[in-house]
Write a protein that holds these residues in place. Sequence first.
Motif, mmCIF file in Angstrom:
data_model
loop_
_atom_site.group_PDB
_atom_site.id
_atom_site.type_symbol
_atom_site.label_atom_id
_atom_site.label_comp_id
_atom_site.label_asym_id
_atom_site.label_seq_id
_atom_site.Cartn_x
_atom_site.Cartn_y
_atom_site.Cartn_z
ATOM 1 N N UNK A 100 0.840 -1.207 0.000
ATOM 2 C CA UNK A 100 0.000 0.000 0.000
ATOM 3 C C UNK A 100 0.872 1.254 0.000
ATOM 4 N N UNK A 101 1.885 1.217 -0.847
ATOM 5 C CA UNK A 101 2.850 2.316 -0.961
ATOM 6 C C UNK A 101 2.591 3.074 -2.255
ATOM 7 N N UNK A 102 2.646 4.380 -2.181
ATOM 8 C CA UNK A 102 2.464 5.202 -3.367
ATOM 9 C C UNK A 102 3.783 5.682 -3.949
ATOM 10 N N UNK A 103 4.854 5.525 -3.184
ATOM 11 C CA UNK A 103 6.179 5.989 -3.613
ATOM 12 C C UNK A 103 7.224 4.950 -3.237
ATOM 13 N N UNK A 104 8.162 4.723 -4.140
ATOM 14 C CA UNK A 104 9.288 3.827 -3.864
ATOM 15 C C UNK A 104 10.586 4.543 -4.209
ATOM 16 N N UNK A 105 11.439 4.748 -3.218
ATOM 17 C CA UNK A 105 12.770 5.256 -3.545
ATOM 18 C C UNK A 105 13.498 4.208 -4.390
ATOM 19 N N UNK A 106 14.325 4.674 -5.294
ATOM 20 C CA UNK A 106 15.126 3.790 -6.132
ATOM 21 C C UNK A 106 16.555 3.869 -5.613
ATOM 22 N N UNK A 107 17.131 2.695 -5.311
ATOM 23 C CA UNK A 107 18.484 2.647 -4.750
ATOM 24 C C UNK A 107 19.419 1.856 -5.652
ATOM 25 N N UNK A 108 20.673 2.267 -5.609
ATOM 26 C CA UNK A 108 21.734 1.544 -6.285
ATOM 27 C C UNK A 108 22.941 1.546 -5.356
ATOM 28 N N UNK A 109 23.423 0.361 -5.016
ATOM 29 C CA UNK A 109 24.559 0.223 -4.090
ATOM 30 C C UNK A 109 24.325 0.975 -2.787
ATOM 31 N N UNK A 110 23.098 0.917 -2.266
ATOM 32 C CA UNK A 110 22.776 1.541 -0.989
ATOM 33 C C UNK A 110 22.587 3.045 -1.045
ATOM 34 N N UNK A 111 22.577 3.624 -2.240
ATOM 35 C CA UNK A 111 22.421 5.078 -2.392
ATOM 36 C C UNK A 111 21.144 5.400 -3.160
ATOM 37 N N UNK A 112 20.516 6.484 -2.788
ATOM 38 C CA UNK A 112 19.316 6.968 -3.454
ATOM 39 C C UNK A 112 19.680 7.490 -4.845
ATOM 40 N N UNK A 113 18.969 6.987 -5.877
ATOM 41 C CA UNK A 113 19.231 7.447 -7.249
ATOM 42 C C UNK A 113 17.966 7.945 -7.949
ATOM 43 N N UNK A 114 16.829 7.866 -7.275
ATOM 44 C CA UNK A 114 15.582 8.325 -7.877
ATOM 45 C C UNK A 114 14.397 7.921 -7.026
ATOM 46 N N UNK A 115 13.209 8.227 -7.537
ATOM 47 C CA UNK A 115 11.974 7.831 -6.875
ATOM 48 C C UNK A 115 10.920 7.595 -7.940
ATOM 49 N N UNK A 116 10.087 6.583 -7.724
ATOM 50 C CA UNK A 116 8.958 6.338 -8.621
ATOM 51 C C UNK A 116 7.674 6.368 -7.808
ATOM 52 N N UNK A 117 6.637 6.886 -8.433
ATOM 53 C CA UNK A 117 5.330 6.948 -7.784
ATOM 54 C C UNK A 117 4.384 5.979 -8.473
ATOM 55 N N UNK A 118 3.266 5.735 -7.845
ATOM 56 C CA UNK A 118 2.257 4.869 -8.445
ATOM 57 C C UNK A 118 1.780 5.475 -9.761
ATOM 58 N N UNK A 119 1.721 6.802 -9.826
ATOM 59 C CA UNK A 119 1.334 7.463 -11.076
ATOM 60 C C UNK A 119 2.309 7.179 -12.200
#
Length: 142
Positions: A100-119
């Motif tokens: 029930x998440x609307x947002x997912x952070x995108x990680x690469x090698x333990x670092x934040x590289x982006x975010x995606x939303x349900x939209x």
Amino acid sequence: MSVQAILNEKGRRVVTVDPQAMMHEAVRLLHENHIGAVVVVKPGDQVAGLLTERDVVAAMAKFGAGCLQQPVAELMWSKVHSCTEDMSINDIMEIMNDRRARHLPVESNGRLVGIVSIGDAVRHHIRAIESEAEQIKAYIAG
């Protein structure tokens, strides 16, 4: 289609906030950027949590306006579900639905590289279905 394709199209800019920032600062970021979530990051772009509009409303209901003077770390969602760039849209839609998440952070090698939303996920999923339908029509007609 992958998460990487979404990020390549929409960009990789992520609005972030420090865990020790006050809630009123995070709320201002949500408003000014017209977004539903800010990613809470520790040094090194490591995801510490996520603060969403829902979290703000819940905090206001529970603590009143005084919650705006509390650190984000006290009210953020720390059990963040993230994804990677190589995941498919179907993969992230399943995570979002299950959690029930609307947002997912995108990680690469333990670092934040982006975010995606349900939209983002729905928009790209629909585009893929429309493309497939056009290919089928072209095959039948051709």
